[in-house]
Design a protein around this motif. Structure first.
Motif, PDB file in Angstrom:
ATOM      1  N   ILE A 187       0.794  -1.082   0.071  1.00  0.00           N
ATOM      2  CA  ILE A 187      -0.006  -0.100  -0.063  1.00  0.00           C
ATOM      3  C   ILE A 187       0.990   1.301   0.105  1.00  0.00           C
ATOM      4  N   THR A 188       0.725   2.183  -0.953  1.00  0.00           N
ATOM      5  CA  THR A 188       1.492   3.295  -1.274  1.00  0.00           C
ATOM      6  C   THR A 188       0.879   4.346  -1.437  1.00  0.00           C
ATOM      7  N   ALA A 189       1.389   5.392  -0.767  1.00  0.00           N
ATOM      8  CA  ALA A 189       0.650   6.629  -1.047  1.00  0.00           C
ATOM      9  C   ALA A 189       1.777   7.901  -1.317  1.00  0.00           C
ATOM     10  N   GLU A 190       1.521   8.382  -2.160  1.00  0.00           N
ATOM     11  CA  GLU A 190       2.620   9.536  -2.425  1.00  0.00           C
ATOM     12  C   GLU A 190       1.871  10.944  -2.958  1.00  0.00           C
ATOM     13  N   SER A 191       2.500  12.015  -2.534  1.00  0.00           N
ATOM     14  CA  SER A 191       2.228  13.237  -2.885  1.00  0.00           C
ATOM     15  C   SER A 191       3.098  13.566  -3.787  1.00  0.00           C
ATOM     16  N   ALA A 192       2.847  14.228  -4.981  1.00  0.00           N
ATOM     17  CA  ALA A 192       3.711  14.458  -6.047  1.00  0.00           C
ATOM     18  C   ALA A 192       4.581  15.881  -5.641  1.00  0.00           C
ATOM     19  N   ASP A 193       5.942  15.863  -6.420  1.00  0.00           N
ATOM     20  CA  ASP A 193       6.678  17.098  -6.457  1.00  0.00           C
ATOM     21  C   ASP A 193       5.727  18.131  -6.974  1.00  0.00           C
ATOM     22  N   SER A 194       5.781  19.420  -6.495  1.00  0.00           N
ATOM     23  CA  SER A 194       5.133  20.337  -6.983  1.00  0.00           C
ATOM     24  C   SER A 194       6.168  21.754  -6.823  1.00  0.00           C
ATOM     25  N   ALA A 195       5.964  22.632  -8.064  1.00  0.00           N
ATOM     26  CA  ALA A 195       6.733  23.809  -8.021  1.00  0.00           C
ATOM     27  C   ALA A 195       5.864  25.047  -8.333  1.00  0.00           C
ATOM     28  N   VAL A 196       6.527  26.010  -7.677  1.00  0.00           N
ATOM     29  CA  VAL A 196       5.551  27.486  -7.921  1.00  0.00           C
ATOM     30  C   VAL A 196       6.574  28.271  -8.273  1.00  0.00           C
ATOM     31  N   ASP A 197       6.096  28.942  -9.293  1.00  0.00           N
ATOM     32  CA  ASP A 197       7.076  30.258  -9.913  1.00  0.00           C
ATOM     33  C   ASP A 197       6.437  31.451  -9.599  1.00  0.00           C
ATOM     34  N   LEU A 198       7.071  32.181  -8.724  1.00  0.00           N
ATOM     35  CA  LEU A 198       6.325  33.268  -8.162  1.00  0.00           C
ATOM     36  C   LEU A 198       6.440  34.559  -8.922  1.00  0.00           C
ATOM     37  N   ASP A 199       7.648  34.415  -9.850  1.00  0.00           N
ATOM     38  CA  ASP A 199       7.535  35.387 -11.186  1.00  0.00           C
ATOM     39  C   ASP A 199       6.173  35.397 -11.935  1.00  0.00           C
ATOM     40  N   ALA A 200       5.910  34.321 -12.372  1.00  0.00           N
ATOM     41  CA  ALA A 200       4.543  34.098 -12.787  1.00  0.00           C
ATOM     42  C   ALA A 200       3.128  34.347 -11.946  1.00  0.00           C
ATOM     43  N   GLU A 201       3.241  33.921 -10.581  1.00  0.00           N
ATOM     44  CA  GLU A 201       2.288  34.175  -9.723  1.00  0.00           C
ATOM     45  C   GLU A 201       1.824  35.486  -9.175  1.00  0.00           C
ATOM     46  N   MET A 202       3.064  35.986  -8.982  1.00  0.00           N
ATOM     47  CA  MET A 202       2.770  37.469  -8.280  1.00  0.00           C
ATOM     48  C   MET A 202       3.397  38.655  -8.816  1.00  0.00           C
ATOM     49  N   LEU A 203       3.714  38.532 -10.058  1.00  0.00           N
ATOM     50  CA  LEU A 203       4.541  39.406 -10.566  1.00  0.00           C
ATOM     51  C   LEU A 203       3.392  40.797 -10.871  1.00  0.00           C
ATOM     52  N   GLY A 204       4.081  42.090 -10.457  1.00  0.00           N
ATOM     53  CA  GLY A 204       3.293  43.154 -10.258  1.00  0.00           C
ATOM     54  C   GLY A 204       2.568  43.529  -9.171  1.00  0.00           C
ATOM     55  N   LEU A 205       2.608  42.671  -8.277  1.00  0.00           N
ATOM     56  CA  LEU A 205       1.818  42.700  -6.922  1.00  0.00           C
ATOM     57  C   LEU A 205       2.616  43.850  -6.001  1.00  0.00           C
ATOM     58  N   GLN A 206       1.935  44.564  -5.333  1.00  0.00           N
ATOM     59  CA  GLN A 206       2.848  45.489  -4.285  1.00  0.00           C
ATOM     60  C   GLN A 206       3.412  44.564  -3.213  1.00  0.00           C
ATOM     61  N   GLU A 207       2.658  43.816  -2.552  1.00  0.00           N
ATOM     62  CA  GLU A 207       3.158  43.060  -1.545  1.00  0.00           C
ATOM     63  C   GLU A 207       2.455  41.517  -1.813  1.00  0.00           C
ATOM     64  N   PRO A 208       3.431  40.855  -2.592  1.00  0.00           N
ATOM     65  CA  PRO A 208       3.166  39.467  -3.036  1.00  0.00           C
ATOM     66  C   PRO A 208       3.206  38.701  -1.919  1.00  0.00           C
ATOM     67  N   SER A 209       2.075  37.787  -1.930  1.00  0.00           N
ATOM     68  CA  SER A 209       1.978  36.797  -0.826  1.00  0.00           C
ATOM     69  C   SER A 209       1.234  35.552  -1.718  1.00  0.00           C
ATOM     70  N   LEU A 210       1.214  34.203  -1.033  1.00  0.00           N
ATOM     71  CA  LEU A 210       0.861  33.317  -1.633  1.00  0.00           C
ATOM     72  C   LEU A 210       0.536  32.218  -0.644  1.00  0.00           C
ATOM     73  N   GLU A 211      -0.646  31.531  -0.483  1.00  0.00           N
ATOM     74  CA  GLU A 211      -0.828  30.278   0.477  1.00  0.00           C
ATOM     75  C   GLU A 211      -0.752  29.022  -0.475  1.00  0.00           C
ATOM     76  N   LEU A 212       0.116  28.067  -0.078  1.00  0.00           N
ATOM     77  CA  LEU A 212       0.223  26.891  -0.598  1.00  0.00           C
ATOM     78  C   LEU A 212      -0.438  25.848   0.093  1.00  0.00           C
ATOM     79  N   ALA A 213      -1.038  24.916  -0.707  1.00  0.00           N
ATOM     80  CA  ALA A 213      -1.804  23.576  -0.417  1.00  0.00           C
ATOM     81  C   ALA A 213      -0.649  22.794   0.293  1.00  0.00           C
ATOM     82  N   ALA A 214      -1.039  21.784   1.391  1.00  0.00           N
ATOM     83  CA  ALA A 214      -0.281  21.000   2.112  1.00  0.00           C
ATOM     84  C   ALA A 214      -0.219  19.840   1.241  1.00  0.00           C
TER      85      ALA A 214
END
Length: 301
Positions: free
Chosen positions: A99-126
């Motif tokens: 019985i095997t459970a795996e969460s996948a590798d994930s990557a977030v590029d803040l340049d794409a997610e937050m570019l142009g925001l005055q106070e960049p912030s992001l909530e990541l899922a567990a």
């Protein structure tokens, strides 16, 4: 001749999220049972093998990956008279599930997610990888008479399951020039295995004898492998940032985990601890029975 009664469950169940990098939940919920039994029979044989075996392979991959597996692996001889001239009489139950459970590798590029925001912030899922297994493995002789002229009597229950939970980290990248500062919350990694049930080899209310040669062995064994691996919650490179990303790896055996426990980082940081105890017993017993063997008599757990 010899008689064999067997039950086997096998096969593969694999569930993978279509986009493992997204906030996806994947769950396998399976009732897996193998029951081999003799009840109310009168047998004159040269050997008897009653065997139940579970060998399923279960795999889940997603941002939250969960396996919920339950069932019984049970071999039994009940209300039966067995006379064996030559050859062993065995009643065996074995769980060899993987019985095997795996969460996948994930990557977030803040340049794409937050570019142009005055106070960049992001909530990541567990990232959550969790196995919940409730399995009773039992080999039983009950209210029966077994007489073997030349051979052994074996009653054997074995849990040889493999549980593996791996929660992988979320990597965050940002360019110093484009996103000089940022703020992150969440991004925890949680890996857990919960094992409940038990292992039992038993003779009850029965008569067992070997008349010229042979041993009696009643064994119960838990040789399961349980592994939880949780990588660092969040790995950030580039820019100047701050964030919270806890990492937890937990194995529990014989605990009925309360609802919500291990489902989030908040629950893990609370006070509910491990919920309520639900004993996981490994037992080898001979109760209210008559035993006469020429060889060795061994009851071991």
């Amino acid at each position: 001749g010899a008689l064999q009664v067997s039950a086997l469950t096998t096969g593969n169940i694999s569930t993978t999220a279509a986009d493992v990098s997204a906030d996806t939940n994947v769950t396998n919920t399976v009732l897996d049972e193998a029951i081999a039994s003799l009840d109310g029979a009168t047998l004159n044989v040269n050997g008897l093998n009653v065997k139940a075996q579970t060998t399923g392979n279960y795999f889940a991959l997603g941002q939250e990956a969960v396996n919920r597996i339950s069932g019984n692996t049970r071999a039994s001889v009940e209300n039966t008279v067995v006379t064996s001239g030559t050859g062993d009489v065995s009643v065996t139950a074995m769980d060899q599930s993987i019985i095997t459970a795996e969460s996948a590798d994930s990557a977030v590029d803040l340049d794409a997610e937050m570019l142009g925001l005055q106070e960049p912030s992001l909530e990541l899922a567990a990232a959550i990888a969790k196995n919940e297994v409730t399995r009773n493995t039992e080999a039983l002789v009950s209210t029966s008479t077994i007489s073997v002229n030349a051979g052994n009597v074996d009653v054997q229950a074995t849990n040889d399951a493999t549980l593996s939970a791996t929660a992988k980290s979320t990597s965050v990248t940002a360019s110093d020039a484009l996103i000089p500062t940022f703020s992150l919350t969440g991004g925890a990694t949680i890996a857990s295995n919960v094992l409940m049930g038990g292992v039992k080899g038993a003779i009850a209310d029965s008569t067992v004898e070997t008349t010229t040669a042979g041993d009696l062995r009643v064994n119960a064994q838990d040789s399961s492998s349980i592994d939880a691996l949780s990588e660092a919650g969040t790995i950030a490179t580039g820019g100047t940032g701050s964030g919270v990303g806890a990492s937890f790896a937990v194995n529990t055996i014989g605990w009925d985990v309360q609802n919500g426990f291990l489902d989030s980082a908040d629950a893990l940081l609370g006070t509910s601890a491990f919920g309520t105890e639900s004993r996981f017993d490994v037992e080898a017993t001979v109760v209210d029975s008559v035993v006469h063997v020429i060889g060795q008599f061994d009851a071991k757990a």
